[in-house]
Structure formats: structure tokens, C-alpha cells
Design an enzyme around this catalytic site. Structure first.
Site, PDB file in Angstrom:
ATOM      1  N   HIS A 133      -1.704  11.116   4.336  1.00 62.47           N
ATOM      2  CA  HIS A 133      -2.355  10.834   2.969  1.00 62.47           C
ATOM      3  C   HIS A 133      -3.444  11.774   2.840  1.00 62.47           C
ATOM      4  CE1 HIS A 133      -2.584   8.279  -0.768  1.00 62.47           C
ATOM      5  NE2 HIS A 133      -3.823   8.886  -0.864  1.00 62.47           N
ATOM      6  N   GLU A 167       9.920   5.406   3.457  1.00 63.46           N
ATOM      7  CA  GLU A 167       8.493   4.488   3.326  1.00 63.46           C
ATOM      8  C   GLU A 167       8.358   3.830   2.267  1.00 63.46           C
ATOM      9  OE1 GLU A 167       5.391   7.613   3.889  1.00 63.46           O
ATOM     10  OE2 GLU A 167       5.223   7.400   1.651  1.00 63.46           O
ATOM     11  N   HIS A 200       9.660   8.076  -0.579  1.00 61.77           N
ATOM     12  CA  HIS A 200       9.015   6.693  -0.920  1.00 61.77           C
ATOM     13  C   HIS A 200       9.460   6.168  -2.098  1.00 61.77           C
ATOM     14  CE1 HIS A 200       5.030   4.135  -0.544  1.00 61.77           C
ATOM     15  NE2 HIS A 200       5.818   3.715  -1.198  1.00 61.77           N
TER      16      HIS A 200
END
Length: 239
Positions: free
Chosen positions: A190, A70, A43
Site C-alpha cells: 500500500h 486479496e 483484488h
């Protein structure tokens, strides 16, 4: 089968704290694959405080499993993804200064933007996933963008898990059932951990991928990276 994609951002955070190249992010990614991970997630953020754009370019030719990039689709991010052509891009609505992703997209408010992005990435052969919560209208609209998958934001599940795991999983099961009925692939991520992952998988076994970074790297401090990946993969098995 649900794939385990290891998010290596925290490895880059440790490296960046001291400068140099220790730990070596590329080597860690390759080791994760050799230890059984079925994907690598990164990310990159605009300030490059953990994964750097140069890391993404270095990783691309060496990743043998699935490569998932991401992030928020700013122009620089979109350009990176189109140049690297990962297996999957996950679109996340986080602000540039966000510590971590903390919400899913309001798809209604960003429908046109997301649809255009999905069209762009699809035309380049890149699988798309949109990061969402469990709101059912959001998921229905996500399907209309043409995205291949959604990724369910699982922090609310993790937060409630110890108090009432049945209540914690209920909205995610409903959301995942709807997404499945709409023909969407489903990822999740998450705050998933060794503590709560097995129950999530057992309840929603058609999840295609979980992306786990922070908890997995923390566990690796105690168990070692190879053993930790094995433990997470064991959570993703029918027992």
C-alpha cells in the site's frame, strides 16, 4: 530475496472505463511476468469495478509465477478462492464500498472468523496472509490464527517518509522483527513506490513479498511497463 507482486487492478480500471478488452488484463499480467515480476496480485470487489471475477478465472491457468488473490472474505470471495486455488490469499478488512484498503484487521475482534478462514484455506493448500497494521498485539494474535504470513499495511510509512523516514520505518521494523520471531512470513503493501521502496527493503530485508499496483502502473505511463518493473526490482536488491 523479496518478490515483487504486481497488482493489476488499475489496468482493469482503465479497461472498464471504455468497455471492451483494451488493455487486455490477462496479456498485461503475462507481460509483467515476462518482464521479471515474481507474482501477480488481484483484488476483486463485489461490484467488480476493476478486476472481475471472470478475470480471476481467466488468469489462473496462465499465471506461471505466484498468484495472490486479496479481498474481504465474504461468501462469494471465499468461494472464488477455493475454486481458483491461488498460491496465496490475502485477507483484507475493507468494506464493499471502500475505494481502497485503508486499514488492517482488528484481529482480536475477528479472531474466530480469521482462524476459521485460515483453517479452511490451509486445508485446500492455499497459503494465507492477514493484512495488519503495526500493532504488536494484533500481530501476536495473527500468529495464533495459524496464518502463514501477515501483510503490513504501509500507507502510514509512505505518508511520513518524506518528512522523517527514520520515524516512518520505526514501527514497521519493530512489527517485522516480532513477526519474524513468531515464525510468520512478512509481506508488505500500500503506497510503496520508487520513492520509498528501497529504504523499506534495506531496513527490513527479510520481507518476502511486496504487492504494488497504483504507483507502479502510474510510473509505467512514463517509463513503460518493462522498464518500470526493472526499476522496482532494483529497489529490492542489496547495494
Amino acid at each position: 530475496m523479496t518478490n515483487l507482486s504486481v497488482n493489476i487492478n488499475k489496468v482493469a480500471t482503465i479497461r472498464n472505463a471504455r468497455g471492451g478488452n483494451n488493455p487486455d488484463v490477462v496479456k498485461v499480467a503475462q507481460d509483467c511476468e515476462s518482464f521479471g515480476a515474481q507474482g501477480i496480485t488481484v483484488h476483486p470487489r463485489p461490484d467488480e469495478r476493476h478486476i472481475r471475477y471472470s478475470d480471476v478465472y481467466a488468469l489462473k491457468p496462465l499465471i506461471k509465477t505466484e498468484f495472490n488473490i486479496e479481498g474481504y472474505p465474504a461468501e462469494k470471495f471465499v468461494d472464488l478462492v477455493l475454486k481458483v486455488k491461488p498460491t496465496q490469499v490475502t485477507l483484507v478488512p475493507d468494506a464493499p464500498d471502500a475505494i481502497t484498503s485503508n486499514t488492517g484487521w482488528n484481529v482480536k475482534d475477528h479472531f474466530e472468523q480469521l482462524t476459521e478462514l485460515v483453517d479452511t484455506f490451509t486445508s485446500h493448500g492455499i497459503r494465507t496472509s492477514i493484512f495488519v497494521g503495526t500493532d504488536l498485539e494484533n500481530i501476536e494474535l495473527a500468529a495464533k490464527t495459524g496464518t502463514d504470513r501477515i501483510e503490513l499495511y504501509t500507507e502510514p510509512y509512505a505518508s511520513l517518509y518524506l518528512k522523517d523516514r527514520e520515524a516512518a520505518i520505526a514501527p514497521f521494523l519493530t512489527a517485522a522483527q516480532l513477526a519474524k520471531n513468531l515464525g510468520l512470513g512478512i509481506n508488505a503493501g500500500h503506497d510503496l513506490s520508487l520513492e520509498n521502496l528501497a529504504f523499506f527493503y534495506q531496513t527490513i530485508p527479510w520481507i518476502e513479498e511486496v504487492s504494488i499496483g497504483h504507483a507502479l502502473i502510474c510510473d509505467a505511463l512514463y517509463y513503460g511497463l518493462e522498464k518500470t518493473i526493472t526499476l522496482y526490482k532494483e529497489c529490492l536488491q542489496n547495494k
